[in-house]
Motif scaffolding. Structure first.
Motif, PDB file in Angstrom:
ATOM      1  N   GLY A   4       1.123  -1.443  -0.210  1.00 13.96           N
ATOM      2  CA  GLY A   4      -0.162  -0.207   0.262  1.00 13.96           C
ATOM      3  C   GLY A   4       0.638   1.422   0.265  1.00 13.96           C
ATOM      4  O   GLY A   4       0.495   2.376   0.793  1.00 13.96           O
ATOM      5  N   PHE A   5       1.619   1.743  -0.346  1.00  8.82           N
ATOM      6  CA  PHE A   5       2.341   2.146  -0.604  1.00  8.82           C
ATOM      7  C   PHE A   5       3.565   2.322  -1.799  1.00  8.82           C
ATOM      8  O   PHE A   5       3.789   1.723  -2.446  1.00  8.82           O
ATOM      9  CB  PHE A   5       3.879   2.599   0.771  1.00  8.82           C
ATOM     10  CG  PHE A   5       4.959   1.766   0.230  1.00  8.82           C
ATOM     11  CD1 PHE A   5       4.853   0.673   1.250  1.00  8.82           C
ATOM     12  CD2 PHE A   5       5.751   1.879  -0.317  1.00  8.82           C
ATOM     13  CE1 PHE A   5       5.455  -0.771   0.006  1.00  8.82           C
ATOM     14  CE2 PHE A   5       7.528   1.247  -0.161  1.00  8.82           C
ATOM     15  CZ  PHE A   5       6.917   0.371   0.577  1.00  8.82           C
ATOM     16  N   LEU A  10       9.184   8.309  -0.980  1.00  6.51           N
ATOM     17  CA  LEU A  10       9.699   8.561  -0.128  1.00  6.51           C
ATOM     18  C   LEU A  10      11.251   9.651  -0.529  1.00  6.51           C
ATOM     19  O   LEU A  10      11.001  10.694  -0.262  1.00  6.51           O
ATOM     20  CB  LEU A  10      11.265   7.566   0.209  1.00  6.51           C
ATOM     21  CG  LEU A  10      10.728   6.458   1.495  1.00  6.51           C
ATOM     22  CD1 LEU A  10      11.583   5.690   1.699  1.00  6.51           C
ATOM     23  CD2 LEU A  10       9.866   7.718   2.851  1.00  6.51           C
ATOM     24  N   GLY A  16       2.794  20.375  -0.554  1.00  4.56           N
ATOM     25  CA  GLY A  16       1.727  21.327   0.613  1.00  4.56           C
ATOM     26  C   GLY A  16       2.981  20.968   1.752  1.00  4.56           C
ATOM     27  O   GLY A  16       3.528  21.551   2.382  1.00  4.56           O
TER      28      GLY A  16
ATOM     29  N   ASN B  53       4.913   3.347   5.932  1.00  2.00           N
ATOM     30  CA  ASN B  53       3.448   4.698   5.349  1.00  2.00           C
ATOM     31  C   ASN B  53       4.192   5.358   6.753  1.00  2.00           C
ATOM     32  O   ASN B  53       3.316   6.342   6.566  1.00  2.00           O
ATOM     33  CB  ASN B  53       2.748   4.008   5.905  1.00  2.00           C
ATOM     34  CG  ASN B  53       1.865   2.913   4.339  1.00  2.00           C
ATOM     35  OD1 ASN B  53       2.274   4.225   3.559  1.00  2.00           O
ATOM     36  ND2 ASN B  53       1.166   1.735   4.297  1.00  2.00           N
ATOM     37  N   ALA B  56       6.796   7.884   5.846  1.00  2.00           N
ATOM     38  CA  ALA B  56       5.933   8.967   4.754  1.00  2.00           C
ATOM     39  C   ALA B  56       5.124   9.565   6.002  1.00  2.00           C
ATOM     40  O   ALA B  56       4.585   9.297   6.604  1.00  2.00           O
ATOM     41  CB  ALA B  56       5.051   8.178   4.024  1.00  2.00           C
ATOM     42  N   ASP B  57       4.327  10.802   4.659  1.00  2.00           N
ATOM     43  CA  ASP B  57       3.580  12.237   5.733  1.00  2.00           C
ATOM     44  C   ASP B  57       2.447  10.718   5.742  1.00  2.00           C
ATOM     45  O   ASP B  57       1.700  10.376   4.811  1.00  2.00           O
ATOM     46  CB  ASP B  57       3.520  12.767   4.752  1.00  2.00           C
ATOM     47  CG  ASP B  57       2.951  13.991   5.481  1.00  2.00           C
ATOM     48  OD1 ASP B  57       3.277  13.986   6.279  1.00  2.00           O
ATOM     49  OD2 ASP B  57       3.165  15.104   4.888  1.00  2.00           O
ATOM     50  N   HIS B 119      -4.012   2.352   4.578  1.00  2.00           N
ATOM     51  CA  HIS B 119      -2.981   2.363   4.662  1.00  2.00           C
ATOM     52  C   HIS B 119      -2.062   3.330   4.614  1.00  2.00           C
ATOM     53  O   HIS B 119      -0.640   3.614   5.507  1.00  2.00           O
ATOM     54  CB  HIS B 119      -2.546   0.993   3.528  1.00  2.00           C
ATOM     55  CG  HIS B 119      -3.305   0.495   2.679  1.00  2.00           C
ATOM     56  ND1 HIS B 119      -3.832  -0.866   3.491  1.00  2.00           N
ATOM     57  CD2 HIS B 119      -3.939   0.149   1.872  1.00  2.00           C
ATOM     58  CE1 HIS B 119      -4.481  -1.490   2.564  1.00  2.00           C
ATOM     59  NE2 HIS B 119      -4.665  -0.989   1.345  1.00  2.00           N
ATOM     60  N   THR B 120      -2.079   4.894   3.749  1.00  2.00           N
ATOM     61  CA  THR B 120      -0.891   5.274   3.754  1.00  2.00           C
ATOM     62  C   THR B 120      -1.332   6.383   4.286  1.00  2.00           C
ATOM     63  O   THR B 120      -0.707   7.322   5.215  1.00  2.00           O
ATOM     64  CB  THR B 120      -0.839   6.434   2.272  1.00  2.00           C
ATOM     65  OG1 THR B 120      -2.520   6.092   1.912  1.00  2.00           O
ATOM     66  CG2 THR B 120      -0.005   5.074   1.360  1.00  2.00           C
ATOM     67  N   ARG B 122      -3.469   8.968   3.592  1.00  2.00           N
ATOM     68  CA  ARG B 122      -2.816  10.118   3.176  1.00  2.00           C
ATOM     69  C   ARG B 122      -4.829  10.354   2.235  1.00  2.00           C
ATOM     70  O   ARG B 122      -5.560   9.238   2.415  1.00  2.00           O
ATOM     71  CB  ARG B 122      -1.871  10.142   1.733  1.00  2.00           C
ATOM     72  CG  ARG B 122      -0.685   9.622   2.360  1.00  2.00           C
ATOM     73  CD  ARG B 122      -0.228  11.221   2.002  1.00  2.00           C
ATOM     74  NE  ARG B 122      -0.800  12.248   2.358  1.00  2.00           N
ATOM     75  CZ  ARG B 122       0.261  13.426   2.516  1.00  2.00           C
ATOM     76  NH1 ARG B 122       0.629  13.670   1.825  1.00  2.00           N
ATOM     77  NH2 ARG B 122      -0.422  14.421   2.724  1.00  2.00           N
ATOM     78  N   ARG B 131      -3.682  11.114  -6.144  1.00  2.00           N
ATOM     79  CA  ARG B 131      -3.959  12.244  -5.375  1.00  2.00           C
ATOM     80  C   ARG B 131      -3.144  13.282  -6.691  1.00  2.00           C
ATOM     81  O   ARG B 131      -2.858  14.388  -5.903  1.00  2.00           O
ATOM     82  CB  ARG B 131      -2.343  12.139  -4.752  1.00  2.00           C
ATOM     83  CG  ARG B 131      -2.781  11.830  -3.649  1.00  2.00           C
ATOM     84  CD  ARG B 131      -1.975  10.821  -2.503  1.00  2.00           C
ATOM     85  NE  ARG B 131      -1.145  12.374  -2.646  1.00  2.00           N
ATOM     86  CZ  ARG B 131      -1.521  13.320  -0.926  1.00  2.00           C
ATOM     87  NH1 ARG B 131      -2.427  12.971  -0.831  1.00  2.00           N
ATOM     88  NH2 ARG B 131      -0.836  14.461  -1.038  1.00  2.00           N
ATOM     89  N   ASP B 136      -2.936  19.027  -2.433  1.00  2.00           N
ATOM     90  CA  ASP B 136      -2.910  18.753  -0.752  1.00  2.00           C
ATOM     91  C   ASP B 136      -2.038  19.910  -0.067  1.00  2.00           C
ATOM     92  O   ASP B 136      -0.921  19.990   0.471  1.00  2.00           O
ATOM     93  CB  ASP B 136      -2.740  17.640  -0.168  1.00  2.00           C
ATOM     94  CG  ASP B 136      -2.606  16.974   0.840  1.00  2.00           C
ATOM     95  OD1 ASP B 136      -3.884  17.599   1.961  1.00  2.00           O
ATOM     96  OD2 ASP B 136      -2.823  16.104   1.216  1.00  2.00           O
TER      97      ASP B 136
END
Lengths: 169, 370
Positions: A4-5, A10, A16, B53, B56-57, B119-120, B122, B131, B136
């Protein structure tokens, strides 16, 4: 594999996040940097300067006190030397005065004694001469009385007796 | 001795919190609609996914999940504001949306055409699941971490400033005494040796960079705030590196530019090679700053979580309980060690970034005497 990524996310800057990081960091820099860090840095620098100045001043004061101390000591030493010198001089003066007095008194005394001796001698001589004269006169009279008129030539007799008297001495 | 005990206690607490957080999230994968695909993932993949995840943001700060038999999962989150701008299309004008992430109900509901990817964490377009249909500008968990750090630092340094004003010329006390050695260290070790007499001009920037990186590094080590990897995000390091880049090149004097474009004392033909290298160097120096901080902090987060993940991987491959116990026994000492290292790295990386910025600015403003 269904993950899921996205691995590349990265390394991809996010619009934003870049936007907010820029705003937050710039506000932080302008606000805290200008109104907190600058005065803090200045205060630290000023205080360091003050401490350094204070230390220098203390060192200077210490040196001054040291100087004063040694000045005092030398002054004291000088004063002591001066007083010792004065005392010594006074003693010498006294001694010399006493010695002088002694000397002059002695001289005076000697002079008086000498004078007295001379006077005595003179008196004695005069007295002697007078005694001799008196004796010769008395002797002559005695002799005149003893011998009577037989002795005419007075003049010769006188001389003779005088010589006799002289011999008596 | 007591101090050592305190540090040990702190590290143990940190490690437990990490383990609990990872536990709650891994045991309860937060997803519903894509559950079928997710079930096919092996535990190792789920650990990897969780780690990636985490670093990450995300639009929500997810601290953990409590799961009870027969009950709906209870998510512990810090809800964050979403600021979204839908791009204009032929049919529709651009549109701003402002709402809290709680409107998504942990990914169960869509709101204003957006939904939360579970999952993320986001925000994605509810229709396309991507996205790229909107911008965002939300207060994400990294922005939340930065804002928290900003507030903490502002309070600390304005307090310290007023202490310096109030107690002028006196010895520092309390929090002032705690930070003064750090500030003096930065002045004496970075600013003065590299920048010489002009250090006061650049000192606020150096202090800002140092403390901003440091607070984000340290907040990233606090699990009950979500151990947010803000200073290990490429966007964060890019902004700081760009500020350094601009400052270095704006400060650069005649000699600096002369050394880049026409290095004195170098034959003409050699300049053809040297000048492009020097021009590349202008960009590369801050780029290296950017990558170093990113790599170190993200790497640290990945290491910590990988060691925690070991518990679940071993739990999966052995019988559940014994494997997890063995995994815990193995990973716990490693985790303590890695956490201690991370604490050190938090300071070290802030220091290195500041030091190199100082050196680069120093090289740009140096007066050369040939």
């Amino acid at each position: 594999m269904l993950l899921g990524f996205d691995p590349m996310s990265l390394l991809t800057p996010d619009l934003g996040l870049v936007f907010w990081t820029t705003i937050i960091f710039l506000v932080f820099w302008l606000l805290v940097g200008k109104f907190a860090f600058k005065p803090i840095a200045k205060a630290i620098k000023d205080r360091d300067q003050n401490i350094a100045d204070a230390l220098t001043a203390a060192e200077k004061a210490k040196a001054e006190v040291q100087q004063m101390h040694s000045d005092n000591a030398s002054l004291l030493k000088e004063a002591r030397e001066e007083s010792a010198k004065i005392l010594k001089e006074a003693k010498e003066l006294k001694d010399s005065i006493v010695a002088e007095a002694h000397h002059s008194a002695k001289e005076e005394a000697a002079k008086i004694v000498a004078n007295a001796k001379i006077e005595i001698d003179a008196q004695k001589k005069a007295a002697m001469a007078e005694v001799k004269n008196e004796v010769s006169k008395l002797s002559l009279e005695i002799a005149q009385k003893v011998v009577g008129r037989e002795l005419d030539s007075t003049k010769d007799q006188q001389n003779f007796i005088t010589s006799l008297v002289d011999k008596l001495n | 001795m007591t101090r050592h005990l305190h540090i040990l206690f702190l590290l143990i607490t940190l490690s437990f919190s990490y383990a609990l957080k990872a536990n709650s999230e891994l045991q309860n994968p937060v997803h519903s609609d894509s559950a079928a695909t997710h079930e096919e993932l092996s535990v190792t993949d789920r650990v990897v996914e969780h780690i990636m995840n985490h670093v990450a943001d995300a639009n929500v700060n997810h601290l953990g999940t409590i799961k009870e038999e027969g009950k709906e999962d209870h998510h512990i989150t810090i809800e964050l504001p979403c600021i979204l701008y839908r791009k204009a299309t032929e049919n529709q004008a651009g549109k701003w949306s402002f709402f809290m992430s709680s409107k998504f109900h942990h990914g169960h509901e869509a709101y204003e055409g957006y939904k939360l990817d579970e999952h993320t964490g986001r925000v994605v377009d509810a229709n396309t699941g991507t996205r790229d249909t909107f911008y965002d500008l939300s207060i994400t968990k990294n922005v939340f971490n930065m804002l928290l750090g900003f507030i903490i630092l502002s309070i600390i340094f304005f307090t310290i400033k007023s202490a310096y004003v109030k107690r002028q010329g006196q010895a520092p006390k309390g929090i002032q005494a705690f930070f003064e050695p750090i500030i003096v260290f930065l002045i004496d070790d970075i600013a003065k040796p590299n920048l010489g007499d002009k250090y006061e001009k650049y000192l606020p920037y150096l202090l800002c960079v140092f403390f901003f990186i440091l607070i984000n590094n340290l907040l990233g080590l606090v699990p009950f705030l979500g151990s947010i990897n803000s200073s290990g995000n490429i966007s964060f390091t890019m902004v700081l590196a760009t500020c350094s880049l601009l400052l270095i090149n704006i400060s650069g004097n005649k000699h600096y530019w002369q050394h880049i474009f026409a290095m004195p004392g170098v034959p003409k033909w050699a300049l053809a090679i040297l000048t492009p290298v020097e021009i590349m160097g202008v960009i590369l120096k801050p780029a290296v700053l950017m990558l170093r901080l990113f790599g170190n902090i993200t790497g640290g987060h990945i290491t910590v979580l990988a060691v925690v993940g070991l518990i679940f991987i071993m739990g999966e491959y052995a019988t559940k309980m014994s494997g997890a116990t063995a995994g815990t026994l193995i990973s716990f000492p490693i985790l303590l060690f890695v956490n201690a290292i991370e604490l050190f790295v938090a300071f070290l990386q802030a220091y290195i970034f500041t030091l190199l910025t100082g050196i680069f600015i120093g090289a740009a403003i140096e007066e050369h005497h040939h």
